[in-house]
Design an enzyme around this catalytic site. Structure first.
Site, PDB file in Angstrom:
ATOM      1  N   LYS A   1      24.538  68.069 -62.083  1.00 49.52           N
ATOM      2  CA  LYS A   1      24.046  66.760 -61.668  1.00 49.52           C
ATOM      3  C   LYS A   1      24.056  66.669 -60.141  1.00 49.52           C
ATOM      4  O   LYS A   1      25.094  66.876 -59.510  1.00 49.52           O
ATOM      5  CB  LYS A   1      24.930  65.657 -62.277  1.00 49.52           C
TER       6      LYS A   1
ATOM      7  N   THR B   1      26.622  51.741 -59.981  1.00 46.26           N
ATOM      8  CA  THR B   1      26.482  52.997 -60.731  1.00 46.26           C
ATOM      9  C   THR B   1      27.774  53.344 -61.472  1.00 46.26           C
ATOM     10  O   THR B   1      27.976  54.486 -61.859  1.00 46.26           O
ATOM     11  CB  THR B   1      26.120  54.151 -59.776  1.00 46.26           C
TER      12      THR B   1
ATOM     13  N   GLY C   1      30.204  54.195 -64.156  1.00 44.76           N
ATOM     14  CA  GLY C   1      30.069  54.677 -65.531  1.00 44.76           C
ATOM     15  C   GLY C   1      28.838  55.502 -65.817  1.00 44.76           C
ATOM     16  O   GLY C   1      28.528  55.754 -66.988  1.00 44.76           O
ATOM     17  N   THR C   2      28.124  55.957 -64.784  1.00 49.51           N
ATOM     18  CA  THR C   2      26.897  56.733 -65.051  1.00 49.51           C
ATOM     19  C   THR C   2      27.201  58.051 -65.760  1.00 49.51           C
ATOM     20  O   THR C   2      26.461  58.470 -66.642  1.00 49.51           O
ATOM     21  CB  THR C   2      26.125  57.021 -63.753  1.00 49.51           C
ATOM     22  N   GLY C   3      28.292  58.722 -65.376  1.00 50.96           N
ATOM     23  CA  GLY C   3      28.634  59.987 -66.022  1.00 50.96           C
ATOM     24  C   GLY C   3      28.957  59.803 -67.492  1.00 50.96           C
ATOM     25  O   GLY C   3      28.481  60.562 -68.351  1.00 50.96           O
ATOM     26  N   CYS C   4      29.770  58.788 -67.803  1.00 50.71           N
ATOM     27  CA  CYS C   4      30.088  58.473 -69.202  1.00 50.71           C
ATOM     28  C   CYS C   4      28.817  58.165 -69.986  1.00 50.71           C
ATOM     29  O   CYS C   4      28.601  58.671 -71.098  1.00 50.71           O
ATOM     30  CB  CYS C   4      31.002  57.252 -69.270  1.00 50.71           C
TER      31      CYS C   4
END
Length: 289
Positions: A184, A223, A225-228
Site C-alpha cells: 500500500k 482516514t 481505520g482505512t487499513g482495517c
C-alpha cells in the site's frame, strides 16, 4: 501456504473478523463489520482486545485471557460455516498462538491478515516476542496487508522509502512465506495512491506475480481505520469473486469513495473515520434516509 482453496461462493459470504475494538466506531472490529456489510457480506466478530481509543489516539488496552479468545473462536466455528477470515490486532504472543492453533484446526478457505504492528505514526504496537509470532502466522494466511513500516518489520528490515523498494520488499516477503502481499502506497509522498498485489508463486489470476493498481490521492484527514476497512473489504470480496485482483479492484474503488465522502460524518476532533456506507445511503430512497 500452498494453493488457495476456493470459498463456497455463497450469495452472502459469512466473514469473521478477529481483532480489537474501537469504541468510536472508526477502526478495529467496528470498522470491519461496517466494511463487510458495505461489501455485501455477513459480518461476525471475535474480540482480541478491548481498546479505549478515539479519533485522537489510544488511551488504554485490556486483553481478555487467552482461554476466552479460544472459547469465542470455537463458538463461531462450531456452529457457522466461515467463508472468509480477516485478522487484525492480536496484541501479544499468547493471542497469536491461540489464533494460529485455531486456523490450523479449522482451515478457513480465505484468511487475510492486517498485521497491526506499527502505527502510521511509527509507534510500535507489539513487543518483540509478539512480532516474531505474527511473522510465524504468515505461513497460515493467504493475503497479508501491511503498511510500509509493517512490511519492513515483517522482513526485519527498515521501511521502504519509495514505491520501487516497497514492491521489492513485498517480493521477498512473498517468496519467504509463500503468501500474497498487498503493498500500500497511501503514505508515500507521490501524486497517486498506488497499491500492488505480489505473489511469487503466481497464484494471481492469469498466473501474474505482480498486479499494480493506481488510484487518485484523496485530500482528507479523515482516514482513521482505512487499513482495517480495506482488508475486511478484500476478505469479503474474495469470498464472492474468488479472484484477488478483482477483489482488490472492487474494494479499492469502494474505499476511495468512502474516503472522498468521509468529511460528511463529522465524527471526533482528530482523524475521523471513513464513510463506510456512503454508496448505500446515496442510493437509498429519499424517504428512508
Amino acid at each position: 501456504m500452498g494453493p488457495m482453496i476456493a470459498a463456497s461462493d455463497p450469495a452472502i459470504p459469512r466473514v469473521l473478523s478477529i481483532a480489537g475494538t474501537d469504541p468510536t466506531g472508526g477502526a478495529g472490529i467496528q470498522a470491519d463489520l461496517k466494511s463487510i456489510a458495505a461489501n455485501h457480506g455477513f459480518g461476525m466478530a471475535v474480540v482480541t482486545s478491548l481498546v479505549a481509543q478515539n479519533t485522537l489516539g489510544v488511551r488504554a488496552i485490556h486483553t481478555p485471557p487467552p482461554g476466552f479468545l479460544y472459547e469465542q473462536l470455537h463458538a463461531v466455528s462450531d456452529d457457522v460455516t466461515i467463508d472468509s477470515v480477516k485478522i487484525g490486532m492480536l496484541g501479544n504472543s499468547a493471542t497469536v498462538d491461540i489464533v494460529e492453533s485455531w486456523l490450523s484446526e479449522v482451515k478457513p478457505p480465505i484468511v487475510v491478515l492486517d498485521p497491526v504492528m506499527i502505527a502510521s505514526s511509527g509507534q510500535r504496537l507489539l513487543g518483540q516476542d509478539a512480532e516474531a509470532a505474527v511473522i510465524r502466522l504468515l505461513n497460515q494466511v493467504h493475503l497479508v496487508t501491511p503498511n510500509l513500516p509493517e512490511l519492513g518489520a515483517l522482513l526485519q528490515e527498515p521501511p521502504a522509502a519509495d514505491w520501487i523498494n516497497a514492491v521489492a520488499q513485498a517480493h521477498r516477503l512473498s517468496e519467504t512465506h509463500s503468501v500474497i502481499v498487498l503493498v500500500k502506497g497511501g503514505h508515500l509522498s507521490c501524486p497517486k495512491s498506488p497499491d500492488a498485489l505480489v505473489d511469487t508463486a503466481g497464484r494471481l489470476s492469469g498466473g501474474l506475480t505482480l498486479f499494480e493498481l493506481n488510484g487518485a490521492r484523496v485530500n482528507s484527514m479523515n482516514t482513521h481505520g482505512t487499513g482495517c476497512s480495506l482488508s475486511s473489504a478484500i476478505a469479503t470480496r474474495q469470498a464472492q469473486l474468488s479472484d484477488w485482483i478483482a477483489a482488490l479492484t472492487v474494494a479499492k474503488a469502494w474505499l476511495q469513495d468512502s474516503i472522498q465522502h468521509a468529511d460528511q460524518l463529522e465524527v471526533g476532533s482528530g482523524r475521523g473515520p471513513i464513510h463506510h456506507f456512503h454508496q448505500l445511503w446515496e442510493t437509498a430512497p429519499e424517504g428512508s434516509r
